[in-house]
Design a protein around this motif. Structure first.
Motif, PDB file in Angstrom:
ATOM      1  N   LEU A  56      -3.615 -25.781  23.007  1.00 34.69           N
ATOM      2  CA  LEU A  56      -3.568 -25.998  24.091  1.00 34.69           C
ATOM      3  C   LEU A  56      -4.724 -24.117  23.800  1.00 34.69           C
ATOM      4  CD1 LEU A  56      -2.946 -25.803  27.245  1.00 34.69           C
ATOM      5  CD2 LEU A  56      -0.601 -24.492  27.034  1.00 34.69           C
ATOM      6  N   PHE A  59     -10.063 -29.481  33.855  1.00 33.55           N
ATOM      7  CA  PHE A  59      -8.998 -31.233  34.351  1.00 33.55           C
ATOM      8  C   PHE A  59      -8.485 -29.701  35.460  1.00 33.55           C
ATOM      9  CE2 PHE A  59      -5.359 -32.982  31.861  1.00 33.55           C
ATOM     10  CZ  PHE A  59      -5.717 -34.325  32.921  1.00 33.55           C
ATOM     11  N   LEU A 106      -6.526 -29.114  24.905  1.00 32.03           N
ATOM     12  CA  LEU A 106      -7.134 -28.865  26.584  1.00 32.03           C
ATOM     13  C   LEU A 106      -7.353 -27.425  26.466  1.00 32.03           C
ATOM     14  CD1 LEU A 106      -6.902 -28.979  29.840  1.00 32.03           C
ATOM     15  CD2 LEU A 106      -4.179 -28.043  29.534  1.00 32.03           C
ATOM     16  N   ASP A 121     -11.600 -30.619  29.060  1.00 33.22           N
ATOM     17  CA  ASP A 121     -11.993 -29.799  29.618  1.00 33.22           C
ATOM     18  C   ASP A 121     -12.551 -29.986  31.460  1.00 33.22           C
ATOM     19  OD1 ASP A 121     -13.409 -26.961  29.740  1.00 33.22           O
ATOM     20  OD2 ASP A 121     -15.262 -28.175  29.475  1.00 33.22           O
ATOM     21  N   TRP A 141      -3.426 -37.302  33.185  1.00 28.97           N
ATOM     22  CA  TRP A 141      -3.295 -36.810  31.674  1.00 28.97           C
ATOM     23  C   TRP A 141      -2.211 -38.440  31.089  1.00 28.97           C
ATOM     24  CZ3 TRP A 141      -3.322 -33.775  27.164  1.00 28.97           C
ATOM     25  CH2 TRP A 141      -2.160 -34.004  26.839  1.00 28.97           C
ATOM     26  N   SER A 166      -8.269 -24.401  28.672  1.00 29.97           N
ATOM     27  CA  SER A 166      -8.602 -23.985  30.299  1.00 29.97           C
ATOM     28  C   SER A 166      -8.738 -22.630  30.478  1.00 29.97           C
ATOM     29  CB  SER A 166      -6.577 -24.799  30.221  1.00 29.97           C
ATOM     30  OG  SER A 166      -6.404 -24.005  31.762  1.00 29.97           O
ATOM     31  N   VAL A 171       0.873 -31.771  24.861  1.00 28.37           N
ATOM     32  CA  VAL A 171      -0.662 -31.107  24.283  1.00 28.37           C
ATOM     33  C   VAL A 171      -0.605 -30.698  22.700  1.00 28.37           C
ATOM     34  CG1 VAL A 171      -0.823 -29.081  24.718  1.00 28.37           C
ATOM     35  CG2 VAL A 171      -3.360 -30.440  24.603  1.00 28.37           C
TER      36      VAL A 171
END
Length: 259
Positions: free
Chosen positions: A220, A129, A198, A127, A180, A200, A217
């Protein structure tokens, strides 16, 4: 949360609550934003007064109920780490305050390997990121981040007021990508099936969109909850990447209509 808040949390009560809701995935903590861990005998000190070996017990009990149990790491903020490494933090622990220097990447590498090996988690969410908020330092860059800029851009740091938007975007994308790479390798070295999730608040942000991370990933998640942004990145993700959208009161998305 202050260190030690909820340190007496009971894994059995937590798992029962999730079971009663009928969920299939539990998201709990590896390390909170306060910088203390939710498991014992790890490389990071546990929450002060931690009663249970919380995360491993959550994993054991969750698996007995057929649930995946995911940890959580806030990449951009960690109060304890920032206080212990003031030359590598903008000292603004309530916001993103950590630049992705080699010093910090070494910390993440050790922590992820330790947690993946000791807790049995199915994966973990990352989180915040994004690049740090430098306003607490008057917009001035730390010397450690100036050095990181030079390492990634292969040129002298021009000064905070002289960086072009194009160069800042390039630097930011490289900094996030290198971070990453460390996260991905640490996780997959310990368990190739470990899920990296991830989340976002803007999956179309220029610092992350169409990145190698999107291809690699596992999950997402679009926090904004709009399907338009999910559709916008569909062609940028990997074959096995699971796209998730967040439906919540705070982002004003009505699950009844969106679903």
């Amino acid at each position: 949360a202050k260190p030690g808040l909820w340190a007496d949390a009971n894994p059995k009560e937590h798992i029962k609550w999730y079971k009663d809701l009928g969920v299939n995935v539990v998201q709990t903590f590896i390390v909170s934003c306060n910088g203390y861990a939710w498991y014992k005998n790890g490389t990071v000190p546990p929450q002060p007064g931690l009663k249970h070996d919380f995360l491993p017990e959550m994993v054991k009990l969750g698996h007995e109920e057929g649930m995946k149990v995911m940890g959580y790491l806030c990449i951009g903020s960690n109060t304890r780490w920032g206080m212990e490494n003031p030359d590598y933090s903008y000292g603004y622990p309530a916001d993103r305050h950590i630049p992705y220097t080699r010093q910090y990447l070494d910390y993440l590498d050790e922590l992820i390997r330790d947690a993946a090996a000791k807790t049995g988690i199915d994966g973990f969410m990352i989180d915040w990121f994004y690049q740090p908020n430098r306003s607490s330092n008057g917009g001035k860059w730390l010397n450690s981040e100036k050095q990181r800029y030079e390492e990634l851009m292969h040129q002298s740091f021009p000064g905070a007021d002289k960086i072009t938007e194009k160069d800042y975007t390039t630097y930011s994308r490289r900094a996030i990508q290198e971070c990453w790479n460390v996260i991905y390798k640490a996780a997959k070295d310990i368990n190739p099936n470990l899920i990296i999730w991830l989340t976002s608040f803007d999956i179309t942000h220029p610092h992350i969109i169409n990145s190698k991370m999107f291809k690699q990933v596992d999950w997402l998640m679009n926090e904004e909850g709009d399907l338009e942004k999910i559709d916008a990145v569909k062609a940028m993700v990997g074959e096995d990447t699971r796209l998730i959208t967040c439906l919540a009161k705070w982002n004003k998305k009505d699950a009844k209509s969106v679903v």
